[in-house]
Design a protein around this motif. Sequence first.
Motif, PDB file in Angstrom:
ATOM      1  N   SER A 399       1.185 -10.830  -2.850  1.00 39.78           N
ATOM      2  CA  SER A 399       2.153 -10.342  -4.030  1.00 39.78           C
ATOM      3  C   SER A 399       1.400  -9.376  -5.046  1.00 39.78           C
ATOM      4  O   SER A 399      -0.001  -9.626  -5.010  1.00 39.78           O
ATOM      5  CB  SER A 399       2.710 -11.182  -4.619  1.00 39.78           C
ATOM      6  OG  SER A 399       1.816 -12.221  -5.522  1.00 39.78           O
ATOM      7  N   ASP A 401       0.971 -10.070  -8.319  1.00 40.27           N
ATOM      8  CA  ASP A 401       0.332 -11.103  -9.186  1.00 40.27           C
ATOM      9  C   ASP A 401      -0.930 -11.623  -8.443  1.00 40.27           C
ATOM     10  O   ASP A 401      -2.020 -11.590  -9.123  1.00 40.27           O
ATOM     11  CB  ASP A 401       1.256 -12.180  -9.488  1.00 40.27           C
ATOM     12  CG  ASP A 401       2.354 -11.703 -10.578  1.00 40.27           C
ATOM     13  OD1 ASP A 401       2.153 -10.813 -11.144  1.00 40.27           O
ATOM     14  OD2 ASP A 401       3.273 -12.666 -10.748  1.00 40.27           O
ATOM     15  N   GLU A 402      -0.813 -11.925  -7.186  1.00 41.92           N
ATOM     16  CA  GLU A 402      -1.873 -12.491  -6.447  1.00 41.92           C
ATOM     17  C   GLU A 402      -3.071 -11.182  -6.228  1.00 41.92           C
ATOM     18  O   GLU A 402      -4.036 -11.517  -6.708  1.00 41.92           O
ATOM     19  CB  GLU A 402      -1.648 -12.693  -5.174  1.00 41.92           C
ATOM     20  CG  GLU A 402      -0.752 -14.185  -4.931  1.00 41.92           C
ATOM     21  CD  GLU A 402       0.039 -14.566  -3.573  1.00 41.92           C
ATOM     22  OE1 GLU A 402       0.275 -15.618  -3.339  1.00 41.92           O
ATOM     23  OE2 GLU A 402       0.139 -13.669  -2.934  1.00 41.92           O
ATOM     24  N   THR A 405      -5.046 -10.797  -9.708  1.00 39.02           N
ATOM     25  CA  THR A 405      -5.945 -11.894  -9.595  1.00 39.02           C
ATOM     26  C   THR A 405      -7.021 -11.559  -8.653  1.00 39.02           C
ATOM     27  O   THR A 405      -8.418 -11.772  -9.096  1.00 39.02           O
ATOM     28  CB  THR A 405      -5.211 -13.515  -9.405  1.00 39.02           C
ATOM     29  OG1 THR A 405      -4.145 -13.384 -10.191  1.00 39.02           O
ATOM     30  CG2 THR A 405      -6.378 -14.442  -9.597  1.00 39.02           C
TER      31      THR A 405
END
Length: 426
Positions: A399, A401-402, A405
Amino acid sequence: MSADQLRDTQADLKKQYDTLCAAGLKLDLTRGKPGPDQLDLAEPLLSLPGAGNHVSPDGADCRNYGGLTGLPALREIFGELFGTGPDRIIAQDNASLRIMHDVTVFALLNGTPDSVRPWSQEHAHLGSPVKFLCPVPGYDRHFSITEHYGIEMINVPMTPHGPDPDVCAELVASDPAIKGMWVVPTYSNPSGYTVTEEVARRLAAMPAAAPDFRIYWDNAYAVHTLVEREPEVLPVLDYAAEAGNPNRFYVFGSTSKITFAGAGVAFLGSSKENLDWYARFQSVATIGPDKLNQLRHLLFLKDADGVRAHMARHRELIAPKFKLVLDILQERLGDSKIADWTEPEGGYFISFDVIDGTAKRTIALAEDAGIALTAAGSTFPYKNDPDDRNIRLAPTFPSLDELATAMDGVATCALLAATEKLLDRD
């Protein structure tokens, strides 16, 4: 930076890295897999062809045996997209990699239509094993096939215009043991480069010491654009025929990253002589491909424009991921000058080069922090990157967001590995 500045920077990066490790991440950027939202785009396939709808446009009952070359209407679609035309392409089951494997094994056991003898017997006559040219960095699955069967692999540089044609021409003209060459011509894996018409024509026309020299033209990303402009379709079979080498190219492709990765349709395009040769041996292994799956793809995609429209929906999902990766790389690493990276307009990967001698260390640091990257050296034959600098980034599966990070963590690892290397030099 001076040595003292580097030490201060390294101390700060170690704090960042300790925080990263403490986060308990479990993120995977190892392979170019479609994300779940991309797979959802093809969900209607699961209800096709539907009861009573099992006859193809050419009148074949797709529930029955036969049709070794695949549905003509589906070949029409992908013959246009791959530049072969419908009469020089066949549709098979789900994996183009399997076809690449099989044509290699068929040649080893039987030779090609242009071979004097089977490739497996060449070592005794030529004094060396069969060899393939391998543009680097390149696709690890290609290299696995040739390595598995004892085919010697020779690195050739991959440039923004394609494999270096001067290097390829010199090698192929002088060594009859060179029987093949791997190429991902459109949005190459991992660099994202696309072969130009000039380079394609030179590869088609270059003299070869081996009369049975073959180019494995793996068009895995022919329609996988990240921009609205479509890549030019190069009719390499025509180029080869015009140059007097009609059997030179095998054109491969599939719907693996168009519909379902494990349940698509694969294609082989080539000259009639090559296709007849392939069918002769393939007919021993199967009576025909999964025509019901081919029919459901035909009903779902409809035509070449339907494929293009479907891929535009893919682009909406993955283009932001590529932009995110490039933005983070620029923000975290742009000023440091410790890395270079490609900015592809399509495909599934970004090629990321760190300071020589630090790719393995960067990947190991990332792994310890819970971020899985493709193993160092994977983009080179024998998993040996002579400079230990190339890392393949695969942005599509996580995703946003992943991915943010993970990439921030990768940048920290690359910077930390760079400070270690530079301080070690000092």
